[in-house]
Design an enzyme around this catalytic site. Structure first.
Site, short mmCIF file in Angstrom:
data_model
loop_
_atom_site.label_atom_id
_atom_site.label_comp_id
_atom_site.label_asym_id
_atom_site.label_seq_id
_atom_site.Cartn_x
_atom_site.Cartn_y
_atom_site.Cartn_z
N SER A 1 -9.58 1.66 3.61
CA SER A 1 -8.68 2.32 2.53
C SER A 1 -7.76 1.76 1.81
O SER A 1 -7.38 2.28 0.81
CB SER A 1 -7.82 3.43 3.55
OG SER A 1 -6.99 2.87 4.34
N SER B 1 -9.52 -1.24 7.57
CA SER B 1 -9.05 -0.81 6.15
C SER B 1 -8.51 -2.12 5.52
O SER B 1 -8.11 -2.01 4.20
CB SER B 1 -8.04 0.20 6.23
OG SER B 1 -8.93 1.47 6.07
N LYS C 1 0.84 -1.23 -0.04
CA LYS C 1 0.10 0.04 0.05
C LYS C 1 1.05 1.31 -0.06
O LYS C 1 1.93 1.09 0.65
CB LYS C 1 -0.77 -0.08 1.33
CG LYS C 1 -1.84 1.18 1.38
CD LYS C 1 -2.83 0.82 2.70
CE LYS C 1 -3.68 1.84 3.03
NZ LYS C 1 -4.68 1.37 4.27
N1 GLN Z 1 -12.90 3.46 7.32
C1 GLN Z 1 -12.20 3.94 8.46
C2 GLN Z 1 -11.87 5.53 8.48
O1 GLN Z 1 -12.42 5.87 7.57
C3 GLN Z 1 -10.94 3.15 8.71
C4 GLN Z 1 -9.91 3.65 8.00
C5 GLN Z 1 -8.59 2.76 8.22
O2 GLN Z 1 -8.67 1.64 8.67
N2 GLN Z 1 -7.50 3.20 7.60
O3 GLN Z 1 -11.45 5.92 9.28
#
Ligand code: GLN
Length: 488
Positions: A154, A178, A79
């Site tokens: 994400s 994420s 990532k």
């Molecule tokens: N969807 C969650 C957020 O928007 C988790 C994001 C993540 O785990 N990086 O914060």
């Protein structure tokens, strides 16, 4: 397009049997990445030449009988929030435009030492904030099962790349879901280890007390391989746990007959949850029951506060972590500014996207002198209650089973206008990060042609049990072997 790449285990066996070589495998991955890029946009950068050079070196090691590990010569994507020396890292943000890292993250270094080949960097939400990979300065990634849908976020690029059989495995980060949520939306396996199990050194921080690196693959057994390579104490990360890492692969016995699996009562809510998702999850539970596991009901009494608690703490930490992007030290700097303050303000205004700005504002607000006690301190107190909920629940069971998400992949653009609705899709994933425990998602069915994810949550440091359950389930079922239409 060339045929989809197999699992890590399949590729290892094929290379060892000299049916193929690392160069051939890497070439196939690169071809697939390029051919799918216009539709899928899983990658933001490919290391085409470097990866082929490394594959040649791996093939030479194999000839000499000097393979560094079983990952030697196998491709992995990372990532674009993990740094690698000499490579750009952009976190899908304009503010990091032009940044090239002078050093390598511990997880990437460990992959390199194992001989694995970093194929390239995958797309994500800007600074990992979001649940759909639509808030990327580089444009969205699409879901390989249905190009009109999001891959989740994400770590959407990593999940899409593995689901579309471009790479056998990829790394992601999980702050509030994420890894698990995109794994669920894309029909693959994703594991978020215990907080501190895997080093965060060299990972651009979003919310430091929640962030954790983990893996995506088609199977639980491949996730075990990746985790064995990247997990373990790192003196450069002060929150890294000084415990030895078990041999996860040894835990994959296929036997779950000694296990009690808890279904949290509070998660059986009707509102906002697709009932067909619950049906698939219950059916998965029944499958594990037929294999000898015992299903019990447990309670997580504070579950309904998880989303609010998470968004207070995550945004507070984000506002502090993102203060370092000031136009001086990294990336984008506004031009023609009148003095330092204007330079800071304009660099940040131009560099950050709307979702990141929203979170910096929220986080700064809850940390401000007048509101700290009402919001931030209270959220920390509720966080302790949520952690205790899990401790209580694990007195009566070895792991929890829940849906990963309340629904299957939603359409691009469906939730971008309404951030609160987007935040609600994290309802089942965020508590795990608040409690610091391990969690994973694996495919357990489909709804409208889109994958459903089964979430497993475990005791701190007990990734082994989660991997054992997931592997046993995959031995009994075939959901993970179905690949999305885009592929062949
Ligand atoms: N969807 C969650 C957020 O928007 C988790 C994001 C993540 O785990 N990086 O914060």
């Amino acid at each position: 397009m060339s045929a989809g790449v197999g699992t890590l285990r399949e590729l290892r066996a094929a290379i060892d049997a000299r049916e193929t070589s690392s160069v051939e495998v890497v070439t196939r991955c690169l071809q697939r990445a390029e051919a799918s890029q216009a539709e899928l946009h899983a990658f933001v950068g490919l290391r085409s030449e470097a990866a082929l050079d490394e594959a040649r070196a791996s093939d030479a090691r194999r000839e000499r009988g000097e393979l560094r590990s079983r990952l030697d010569g196998l491709p992995v994507a990372i990532k674009d929030i993990m740094v690698q020396s000499g490579e750009p890292t952009r976190c899908a943000s304009r503010i990091l435009e032009g940044f090239v890292s002078p050093y390598t993250a511990t997880v990437v270094e460990r992959l390199e030492h194992a001989g694995a080949i970093v194929m390239g960097r995958t797309n994500l939400e800007e600074f990992a904030m979001g649940s759909s990979t639509e808030h990327s300065a580089e444009g969205p990634t699409r879901n390989p099962w249905n190009l009109a849908c999001t891959p989740g976020g994400s770590s959407g690029g990593s999940a899409a790349a593995v689901a579309a059989r471009i790479v056998p495995a990829a790394l992601g980060t999980d702050t509030g879901g994420s890894i698990r949520q995109p794994a669920s939306f894309c029909g693959i396996v994703g594991i978020k280890p215990t907080y501190g199990r895997v080093s965060r050194w060299g990972i651009v921080a979003f919310a430091s007390s929640l962030d954790q690196v983990g893996a995506f693959a088609q199977t639980a057994s491949d996730c075990a391989w990746i985790l064995e390579a990247i997990a373990g104490h790192d003196p450069r990360d002060s929150t890294s746990i000084p415990e030895s890492v078990p041999n996860y692969s040894d835990a994959l016995t296929g036997d779950v007959s000694d296990l009690r699996l808890g279904l949290p009562r509070e998660y059986f809510v009707e509102e906002g949850v697709d009932p067909r998702v619950w049906t698939a999850v219950r059916e998965a539970g029944a499958e594990l029951e037929r294999a000898g596991a015992k299903i019990v009901e447990v309670s997580l009494p504070h579950a309904r506060y998880a989303i609010a608690t998470y968004y207070l703490i995550a945004n507070a930490e984000a506002s502090s972590n993102l203060a370092r992007f000031d136009g001086v030290r990294y990336g984008h700097r506004a031009s023609d500014t009148d003095g330092l303050t204007e330079m800071y303000c304009r660099s940040r205004s131009e560099g950050f996207g709307a979702e990141v700005k929203r979170r910096i504002l929220l986080g700064t607000y809850v940390l401000s002198a007048g509101y700290y006690d009402a919001y931030y301190r209270k959220a920390q107190q509720v966080r302790t209650l949520l952690r205790r909920d899990f401790e209580e629940a694990f007195k009566g069971c070895d792991a929890l089973i829940t849906p990963t998400c309340p629904e299957v992949a939603f359409r691009l653009g469906e939730k971008t206008e309404d951030p609160l609705t987007m935040y609600l899709s994290d309802i089942y994933t965020v508590s795990c990060n608040l409690a610091g425990i391990p969690g994973m998602s694996l495919p357990c069915g489909s709804v409208d042609g889109l994958p459903v994810g089964l979430q497993l949550l475990g005791r701190a440091l007990d990734e082994s049990t989660l991997l054992r359950i997931a592997d046993a389930y995959q031995r009994l079922t075939h959901h993970h072997t179905v690949s999305p239409g885009i592929v062949e």
